[in-house]
Write a protein that holds these residues in place. Sequence first.
Motif, PDB file in Angstrom:
ATOM      1  N   LEU A   3      -7.250  -5.878  62.845  1.00 23.79           N
ATOM      2  CA  LEU A   3      -5.844  -5.556  62.639  1.00 23.79           C
ATOM      3  C   LEU A   3      -5.579  -4.440  61.527  1.00 23.79           C
ATOM      4  O   LEU A   3      -4.766  -3.625  61.293  1.00 23.79           O
ATOM      5  CB  LEU A   3      -5.030  -6.474  62.748  1.00 23.79           C
ATOM      6  CG  LEU A   3      -3.429  -6.272  62.876  1.00 23.79           C
ATOM      7  CD1 LEU A   3      -3.035  -5.444  64.049  1.00 23.79           C
ATOM      8  CD2 LEU A   3      -2.634  -7.531  62.573  1.00 23.79           C
ATOM      9  N   HIS A   4      -6.198  -4.837  60.207  1.00 24.05           N
ATOM     10  CA  HIS A   4      -6.130  -4.275  59.065  1.00 24.05           C
ATOM     11  C   HIS A   4      -7.196  -3.401  58.309  1.00 24.05           C
ATOM     12  O   HIS A   4      -7.277  -3.474  57.265  1.00 24.05           O
ATOM     13  CB  HIS A   4      -5.586  -5.293  57.920  1.00 24.05           C
ATOM     14  CG  HIS A   4      -4.340  -5.962  58.545  1.00 24.05           C
ATOM     15  ND1 HIS A   4      -3.155  -5.353  58.574  1.00 24.05           N
ATOM     16  CD2 HIS A   4      -4.183  -7.233  58.617  1.00 24.05           C
ATOM     17  CE1 HIS A   4      -2.253  -6.110  58.974  1.00 24.05           C
ATOM     18  NE2 HIS A   4      -2.706  -7.292  59.093  1.00 24.05           N
ATOM     19  N   ASP A   5      -8.142  -3.025  59.243  1.00 23.27           N
ATOM     20  CA  ASP A   5      -9.317  -2.110  58.640  1.00 23.27           C
ATOM     21  C   ASP A   5      -8.636  -1.070  57.889  1.00 23.27           C
ATOM     22  O   ASP A   5      -7.986  -0.079  58.418  1.00 23.27           O
ATOM     23  CB  ASP A   5      -9.896  -1.682  60.272  1.00 23.27           C
ATOM     24  CG  ASP A   5     -10.655  -2.751  60.648  1.00 23.27           C
ATOM     25  OD1 ASP A   5     -11.138  -3.800  59.988  1.00 23.27           O
ATOM     26  OD2 ASP A   5     -11.264  -2.290  61.917  1.00 23.27           O
ATOM     27  N   GLY A   6      -9.507  -1.007  56.818  1.00 20.42           N
ATOM     28  CA  GLY A   6      -9.187   0.313  56.118  1.00 20.42           C
ATOM     29  C   GLY A   6      -7.784  -0.046  55.092  1.00 20.42           C
ATOM     30  O   GLY A   6      -7.544   0.867  54.340  1.00 20.42           O
ATOM     31  N   LYS A   7      -7.355  -0.850  55.197  1.00 21.94           N
ATOM     32  CA  LYS A   7      -5.893  -1.250  54.501  1.00 21.94           C
ATOM     33  C   LYS A   7      -6.162  -2.221  53.267  1.00 21.94           C
ATOM     34  O   LYS A   7      -7.368  -2.821  53.089  1.00 21.94           O
ATOM     35  CB  LYS A   7      -4.954  -2.146  55.341  1.00 21.94           C
ATOM     36  CG  LYS A   7      -4.588  -1.355  56.711  1.00 21.94           C
ATOM     37  CD  LYS A   7      -3.658  -0.228  56.524  1.00 21.94           C
ATOM     38  CE  LYS A   7      -3.268   0.297  57.774  1.00 21.94           C
ATOM     39  NZ  LYS A   7      -2.652   1.503  57.620  1.00 21.94           N
ATOM     40  N   VAL A   8      -5.280  -2.101  52.313  1.00 15.82           N
ATOM     41  CA  VAL A   8      -5.461  -2.916  51.137  1.00 15.82           C
ATOM     42  C   VAL A   8      -4.221  -3.611  50.883  1.00 15.82           C
ATOM     43  O   VAL A   8      -3.178  -3.170  51.121  1.00 15.82           O
ATOM     44  CB  VAL A   8      -5.507  -1.717  49.786  1.00 15.82           C
ATOM     45  CG1 VAL A   8      -5.434  -2.406  48.722  1.00 15.82           C
ATOM     46  CG2 VAL A   8      -6.868  -0.853  49.778  1.00 15.82           C
ATOM     47  N   ALA A   9      -4.371  -4.900  50.764  1.00 19.00           N
ATOM     48  CA  ALA A   9      -3.304  -5.919  50.943  1.00 19.00           C
ATOM     49  C   ALA A   9      -3.419  -6.618  49.384  1.00 19.00           C
ATOM     50  O   ALA A   9      -4.373  -7.371  49.036  1.00 19.00           O
ATOM     51  CB  ALA A   9      -3.242  -6.657  51.962  1.00 19.00           C
ATOM     52  N   ILE A  10      -2.066  -6.776  48.752  1.00 13.65           N
ATOM     53  CA  ILE A  10      -1.952  -7.444  47.469  1.00 13.65           C
ATOM     54  C   ILE A  10      -1.166  -8.604  48.158  1.00 13.65           C
ATOM     55  O   ILE A  10      -0.090  -8.400  48.901  1.00 13.65           O
ATOM     56  CB  ILE A  10      -1.170  -6.679  46.726  1.00 13.65           C
ATOM     57  CG1 ILE A  10      -1.665  -5.465  45.956  1.00 13.65           C
ATOM     58  CG2 ILE A  10      -0.651  -7.741  45.546  1.00 13.65           C
ATOM     59  CD1 ILE A  10      -0.926  -4.572  45.305  1.00 13.65           C
ATOM     60  N   VAL A  11      -2.026  -9.804  47.729  1.00 14.30           N
ATOM     61  CA  VAL A  11      -1.108 -11.195  48.178  1.00 14.30           C
ATOM     62  C   VAL A  11      -0.810 -12.041  46.900  1.00 14.30           C
ATOM     63  O   VAL A  11      -1.824 -12.419  46.246  1.00 14.30           O
ATOM     64  CB  VAL A  11      -2.046 -11.941  49.108  1.00 14.30           C
ATOM     65  CG1 VAL A  11      -1.349 -13.328  49.702  1.00 14.30           C
ATOM     66  CG2 VAL A  11      -2.345 -11.340  50.176  1.00 14.30           C
ATOM     67  N   THR A  12       0.420 -12.002  46.452  1.00 16.11           N
ATOM     68  CA  THR A  12       0.789 -12.872  45.333  1.00 16.11           C
ATOM     69  C   THR A  12       0.908 -14.186  45.753  1.00 16.11           C
ATOM     70  O   THR A  12       1.092 -14.858  46.871  1.00 16.11           O
ATOM     71  CB  THR A  12       2.256 -12.341  45.133  1.00 16.11           C
ATOM     72  OG1 THR A  12       3.194 -12.884  45.902  1.00 16.11           O
ATOM     73  CG2 THR A  12       2.344 -10.910  44.607  1.00 16.11           C
ATOM     74  N   GLY A  13       0.381 -14.954  44.681  1.00 12.76           N
ATOM     75  CA  GLY A  13       0.564 -16.505  44.814  1.00 12.76           C
ATOM     76  C   GLY A  13      -0.625 -16.875  45.785  1.00 12.76           C
ATOM     77  O   GLY A  13      -0.306 -17.605  46.766  1.00 12.76           O
TER      78      GLY A  13
END
Length: 141
Positions: A3-13
């Motif tokens: 679903l998120h191929d090629g995406k960059v995700a910041i996840v806090t905590g």
Amino acid sequence: MGLHDGKVAIVTGSTWGIGKASAILFASEGAKVVVTGRRKELCKEVVSEIKAAGGEAIYVCADLAVEGDMDKIIQATIDAYGKIDILYNNAGVGGHTDFFSSTQKEWDDMVNLNFRAGYILTRKAANYIIENNATVRQTAK
């Protein structure tokens, strides 16, 4: 295909609980994940777990009570991956005492992390995204 191929995700905590599970899920769906937390060893453990499962991740040790650390998260993400697609504001704290025993400082600290930090980090990430992505720029105005 994830679903998120090629995406960059910041996840806090994202060093334990819901944040950790979310970081691992984003990675399993193809996102490059930026793990954030205050404790370096926990950050490293989550990144190792993501990489062991075939995902890609980095970590940024950061305290969201410190605005400069928010800039550090944004800059490290750009330096590593060149963009930001997803910001998942998970970091937060709950009250450790009952209402009548809590102090004003405890309340202020909780509000600053749970609300103020998410607002500021979202603005910083959104400003970067708008300035660097023509599609978003057209729809965000």
